[in-house]
Design a protein around this motif. Structure first.
Motif, short mmCIF file in Angstrom:
data_model
loop_
_atom_site.label_atom_id
_atom_site.label_comp_id
_atom_site.label_asym_id
_atom_site.label_seq_id
_atom_site.Cartn_x
_atom_site.Cartn_y
_atom_site.Cartn_z
N SER A 41 -0.74 -0.48 -9.97
CA SER A 41 -1.34 -1.26 -8.95
C SER A 41 -2.40 -1.07 -8.10
O SER A 41 -2.47 0.34 -7.77
N GLU A 42 -3.40 -1.88 -7.70
CA GLU A 42 -4.20 -1.36 -6.45
C GLU A 42 -3.64 -1.29 -5.16
O GLU A 42 -2.19 -1.51 -5.03
N LEU A 73 -2.32 -7.96 -2.16
CA LEU A 73 -2.09 -7.73 -3.62
C LEU A 73 -1.35 -8.91 -4.38
O LEU A 73 -1.91 -9.15 -5.52
N HIS A 103 -4.65 -10.75 -5.09
CA HIS A 103 -5.28 -10.15 -5.92
C HIS A 103 -5.13 -10.43 -7.57
O HIS A 103 -5.82 -10.44 -8.33
N TYR A 104 -3.62 -10.20 -7.64
CA TYR A 104 -2.98 -10.33 -9.13
C TYR A 104 -2.72 -11.66 -9.35
O TYR A 104 -2.17 -12.05 -10.61
N GLU A 156 -1.27 -1.63 -16.29
CA GLU A 156 -1.99 -1.11 -15.16
C GLU A 156 -0.97 -0.59 -14.14
O GLU A 156 0.14 -0.93 -14.09
N TYR A 206 0.86 -1.32 0.08
CA TYR A 206 -0.18 -0.12 0.02
C TYR A 206 0.86 1.37 0.17
O TYR A 206 0.34 2.47 0.06
#
Lengths: 326, 275
Positions: free
Chosen positions: A297-298, A305, A308-309, A295, A126
């Motif tokens: 990243s979120e 993460l 998620h990926y 993209e 984050y």
């Protein structure tokens, strides 16, 4: 202030982290008997563990403050006087901010500058995309004279440092966040410039490096229980590339999965694809599993993460299974 | 030993006339950035720097051209000192030549560090000076920078590092010819008050006339030893110094003097030297 909650910590008391202690310890040990070694960091000696080098060799430790470009150029200048210089900072700042200094001051001059880029990939979670390095392999492998290596754990990082002391020219070390789990045991071979075959299987091949090696090993183990036997190769050294062994591995399977904590464009998968084209390997399907090339990243803690990926064992398993169902 | 000022002056004009000859071979080059620094490199290489016949002698003084586009002016000196054959100059910048517009330390004996991208060499020089200090070498590092180059942020990163690490075997030289490519530095991106800025960064600043052989010789001679402080020579110069039509204009930053024009330019330099 006394900390009351066991989860509290501050920067002076980071939890024990295996790989983040390697650089400070190993370089200090080498420097005990090698006066050529010098270490630079940019206000990150606690983060990358170079504080141990400062304690043991204060005259050869240079904390340049938050000035990474100057650090790389200084290290190159010092290397031109017979030293072997190590610079350590976040991978995102090395590959992007210092790209030109690496190219022009260290690589064009072919000087023994060692670039230790830690917290690579999306391991900063984050902290966000400014601190992520998902393009660095693509940048570094485009630079002539520059070695590129991505050790996945403490043992291989230690071996990489020891084995490359006298290698001519500069080298980029792509490093994780400093708490990377062990893949290698101390008795396992690891050779700079040679890929490591960690598991043999007849049904397909996973090529990984860095943090993805342990996830690939976990995935291969679980898939094996279901009857799918995959090889796992740690392609830690991207340059110089172990072309002969890579070709033999690619020619032994119909499918190759490349798992990397890097953009699917420019990194390990691209390196493998280049090899397939250059070596006329036509009958192998290449599946790229990495960070999306288009993209940013979120935001989340690293664990979420990776989930998620799809860059964890479960993500690899579901992607690999789907490819075999086709 | 008496200083041969006449010889140093003659060597500065040798730099200029050779620059005219070499650029005519390449068909394009940086005259004016050499001409403003001709006396500086003449005094350094023929008087001040400790050198030997071996360009790799570990204890030699180093010279870094952060303004790498003045390299065409240094190549004739390096050949004159015997670091490479003089006939290398005759194919300057042609295919297969080691000698390009910006210097390559891997190809050219006597080049202490490659350059070309502005703002890098002072950092290289700080690292080099620290490396020499670690080796207990008496060698010093001279880094010449352009004035337009003072716009680069990395210059100031290096300036603070030199001060922080008390690098007193480092001498920065600014060729203050007041012009960068597009025009006057003060109009494009002001760098003044330059002496105050370097002082504020902890450097010992010496403001001199960069075309005065006497001032250059004396300033280098009187640089403090073991001062714990990096030294900065702010050399006030004239861009294109030596040719009336080049002096003080941005137009000749890059150009070509061919045939008769080259001959006339050399004649003007020789005439001035005879006065």
């Amino acid at each position: 202030m006394e900390l009351l909650d066991k989860e509290s910590y501050h920067i002076g008391h980071l939890p024990a982290q295996a790989t983040s202690h390697v650089a400070g310890r190993v370089l200090s040990d080498i420097a005990d008997s090698d006066d050529r070694i010098a270490v630079f960091t940019a206000d990150l000696k606690y983060s990358n563990g170079t504080i141990e080098f400062e304690e043991r060799h204060p005259d050869r430790f240079f904390n340049v403050g938050i000035a990474e470009q100057n650090m790389v150029s200084m290290a190159a200048g010092m290397a031109a006087t017979g030293h072997i210089t190590y610079v350590a900072t976040f991978a995102s700042f090395l590959g992007l901010l210092c790209c030109e200094q690496i190219r022009t001051c260290a690589a064009y001059t072919n000087l023994p500058v060692r670039l230790l880029g830690h917290h690579t990939g999306i391991s900063f979670g984050y902290y966000g995309s400014s601190h992520h390095a998902t393009e660095d392999i693509g940048i570094m492998r485009g630079i002539a004279n520059l070695g590129v290596v991505c050790p996945c754990d403490a043992h291989s990082f230690e071996q990489a440092l020891i084995q490359t002391v006298d290698v001519e020219g500069p080298i980029y070390f792509r490093l994780g966040r400093g708490r990377d789990p062990d893949v290698y045991t101390p008795d396992m071979p690891w050779e700079y410039g040679k890929l490591s075959v960690l598991r043999q299987g007849k049904d397909g091949l996973i090529i990984a490096n860095g943090i993805m090696v342990i996830e690939a090993m976990k995935a291969a183990e679980i898939l094996s229980n279901g009857g799918l036997e995959l090889s796992v190769v740690d392609l830690h050294t991207i340059d110089p590339l172990d072309v002969d062994n890579l070709v033999s591995q690619l020619e032994s399977v119909d499918k190759v999965f490349v798992a990397e904590e890097h953009s699917t464009r420019g990194g390990v998968a691209t390196t493998v694809a280049d090899t397939m084209v250059d070596q006329n390997i036509a009958n192998v399907e290449l599946i790229r599993i990495g960070f999306p090339a288009d993209e940013y990243s979120e935001i989340a803690a690293p664990f979420y993460l990776y989930q998620h990926y799809g860059l964890d064992a479960n993500g690899l398993i579901s992607r690999i299974k789907s490819e075999y169902k086709k | 030993m008496a200083v041969d000022y006449e010889r140093l002056r003659e060597r500065a004009n040798f730099v200029r006339t050779e620059t005219i000859r070499l650029i005519e071979i390449a068909k394009c080059g940086h005259y004016t950035s050499v001409f403003s620094a001709a006396e500086i490199i003449s005094v350094l290489y023929y008087h001040e720097m400790k050198l030997s016949d071996d360009p790799d002698w570990p204890d030699r003084d180093r010279f870094l051209m952060s303004k790498g586009h003045m390299a065409v002016g240094l190549y004739p000196i390096l050949a004159d000192l015997g670091y490479f054959p003089k006939d290398w100059l005759d194919s300057y910048a042609l295919l297969g030549s080691a000698l390009g517009d910006h210097p390559d330390m891997r190809k050219i004996p006597g080049i202490d560090f490659s350059s070309g991208s502005l703002g890098h060499n002072l950092s290289n020089g700080v690292g080099m000076a620290l490396g020499l200090r670690l080796r207990n070498s008496p060698a010093r590092v001279f880094v010449i920078m352009g004035d337009g180059e003072q716009n680069e942020g990395q210059i100031w990163e290096a300036a603070q590092a030199a001060s922080q690490f008390k690098v007193d075997n480092l001498v920065g030289i600014i060729d203050r010819n007041e012009l960068s490519l597009d025009g006057a530095t003060e109009e494009i991106m002001s760098i003044e008050p330059l002496a105050d800025k370097w002082s504020a960064f902890g450097w010992n600043v010496h403001v001199i006339d960069g075309h005065s052989i006497h001032q250059l010789v004396d300033t280098f001679k009187n640089l403090p030893q073991d001062s714990q402080t990096p030294q900065l020579i702010l050399a006030k110069t004239v861009k294109g110094k030596g040719l009336d039509f080049m002096e003080g204009t941005r137009l000749w930053h890059v150009g070509l003097l061919a045939g008769k024009d080259a001959e006339n330019a050399v004649a003007q330099l020789q005439e001035a030297e005879g006065e």
